[in-house]
Design a protein around this motif. Structure first.
Motif, PDB file in Angstrom:
ATOM      1  N   ALA A   1       0.857  -1.187   0.000  1.00 38.10           N
ATOM      2  CA  ALA A   1       0.000   0.000   0.000  1.00 38.10           C
ATOM      3  C   ALA A   1       0.887   1.228   0.000  1.00 38.10           C
ATOM      4  N   TRP A   2       0.392   2.294  -0.640  1.00 38.87           N
ATOM      5  CA  TRP A   2       1.153   3.534  -0.703  1.00 38.87           C
ATOM      6  C   TRP A   2       0.212   4.708  -0.919  1.00 38.87           C
ATOM      7  N   THR A   3       0.749   5.882  -0.620  1.00 36.42           N
ATOM      8  CA  THR A   3       0.046   7.130  -0.878  1.00 36.42           C
ATOM      9  C   THR A   3       0.533   7.660  -2.212  1.00 36.42           C
ATOM     10  N   GLY A   4      -0.391   7.976  -3.102  1.00 34.52           N
ATOM     11  CA  GLY A   4      -0.030   8.476  -4.422  1.00 34.52           C
ATOM     12  C   GLY A   4       0.608   9.857  -4.365  1.00 34.52           C
ATOM     13  N   THR A   5       1.327  10.188  -5.406  1.00 32.43           N
ATOM     14  CA  THR A   5       1.976  11.494  -5.476  1.00 32.43           C
ATOM     15  C   THR A   5       1.118  12.509  -6.215  1.00 32.43           C
ATOM     16  N   ASN A   6      -0.099  12.089  -6.580  1.00 31.08           N
ATOM     17  CA  ASN A   6      -1.014  13.034  -7.223  1.00 31.08           C
ATOM     18  C   ASN A   6      -1.436  14.098  -6.209  1.00 31.08           C
ATOM     19  N   THR A   7      -2.054  15.149  -6.654  1.00 41.03           N
ATOM     20  CA  THR A   7      -2.403  16.252  -5.763  1.00 41.03           C
ATOM     21  C   THR A   7      -3.396  15.853  -4.678  1.00 41.03           C
ATOM     22  N   THR A   8      -4.185  14.819  -4.922  1.00 38.34           N
ATOM     23  CA  THR A   8      -5.158  14.398  -3.907  1.00 38.34           C
ATOM     24  C   THR A   8      -4.584  13.381  -2.919  1.00 38.34           C
TER      25      THR A   8
ATOM     26  N   GLN B   1      -1.087  -7.313  -8.988  1.00 36.51           N
ATOM     27  CA  GLN B   1      -2.397  -7.223  -9.639  1.00 36.51           C
ATOM     28  C   GLN B   1      -3.407  -6.582  -8.707  1.00 36.51           C
ATOM     29  N   ASN B   2      -4.608  -6.420  -9.217  1.00 32.90           N
ATOM     30  CA  ASN B   2      -5.747  -5.920  -8.438  1.00 32.90           C
ATOM     31  C   ASN B   2      -5.471  -4.578  -7.763  1.00 32.90           C
ATOM     32  N   LYS B   3      -4.889  -3.642  -8.509  1.00 30.74           N
ATOM     33  CA  LYS B   3      -4.642  -2.317  -7.932  1.00 30.74           C
ATOM     34  C   LYS B   3      -5.973  -1.641  -7.626  1.00 30.74           C
TER      35      LYS B   3
ATOM     36  N   ASP C   1     -10.017   7.634  -0.215  1.00 30.35           N
ATOM     37  CA  ASP C   1      -9.368   8.174   0.980  1.00 30.35           C
ATOM     38  C   ASP C   1      -7.954   8.625   0.666  1.00 30.35           C
ATOM     39  N   THR C   2      -7.477   9.604   1.424  1.00 25.86           N
ATOM     40  CA  THR C   2      -6.166  10.202   1.197  1.00 25.86           C
ATOM     41  C   THR C   2      -5.342  10.197   2.475  1.00 25.86           C
ATOM     42  N   GLY C   3      -4.017  10.246   2.339  1.00 28.60           N
ATOM     43  CA  GLY C   3      -3.153  10.202   3.503  1.00 28.60           C
ATOM     44  C   GLY C   3      -2.010  11.194   3.444  1.00 28.60           C
ATOM     45  N   VAL C   4      -1.559  11.647   4.622  1.00 26.50           N
ATOM     46  CA  VAL C   4      -0.420  12.559   4.703  1.00 26.50           C
ATOM     47  C   VAL C   4       0.894  11.805   4.617  1.00 26.50           C
ATOM     48  N   ALA C   5       0.868  10.512   4.900  1.00 25.47           N
ATOM     49  CA  ALA C   5       2.048   9.646   4.822  1.00 25.47           C
ATOM     50  C   ALA C   5       1.569   8.291   4.312  1.00 25.47           C
TER      51      ALA C   5
END
Length: 114
Positions: free
Chosen positions: A3-10, A26-28, A33-37
């Motif tokens: 799992a990771w937080t995307g680098t997109n603006t959201t 697979q199965n991305k 929901d969004t995260g600060v880290a």
């Protein structure tokens, strides 16, 4: 699972699975929901648990669970907050534990069982 937080603006949360020890993924799933880290993952009691600090003004701690790694349910948002990734752990006495560093002056360590 990863799992990771995307680098997109959201800063959306993403989850993927691998059935062959990481040789292919697979199965991305990209969650609303969004995260600060980056989020924390743990397989516990035949469920995948996901925890993160949100991007709301309080950076509230959140948890959700999934039976298949694709559909996440039962989101819980705590009043407590953190600027860092919370940690999910299987406690010595068999409960699911959640640990996070607070946003208070001393950055107190907080521990609770779920």
């Amino acid at each position: 699972f990863i799992a990771w937080t995307g680098t997109n603006t959201t800063r959306n949360l993403n989850v993927m699975s691998s059935g062959d020890f990481g040789a292919s993924w697979q199965n991305k799933v990209t969650l609303a929901d969004t995260g600060v880290a980056g989020p924390s993952l743990l397989v516990y009691d035949n469920r995948l648990w996901l925890s993160w600090a949100g991007t709301d003004p309080n950076h509230s701690i959140n948890t959700m669970q999934s039976l298949d790694g694709i559909h996440f349910i039962d989101k819980v948002t705590l009043w407590d907050s953190s600027d860092f990734t919370p940690v999910l752990t299987s406690c010595y006495f068999g409960d699911l534990g959640l640990v996070w560093t607070g946003r208070d002056f001393n950055h107190h360590l907080n521990i609770m069982t779920i």
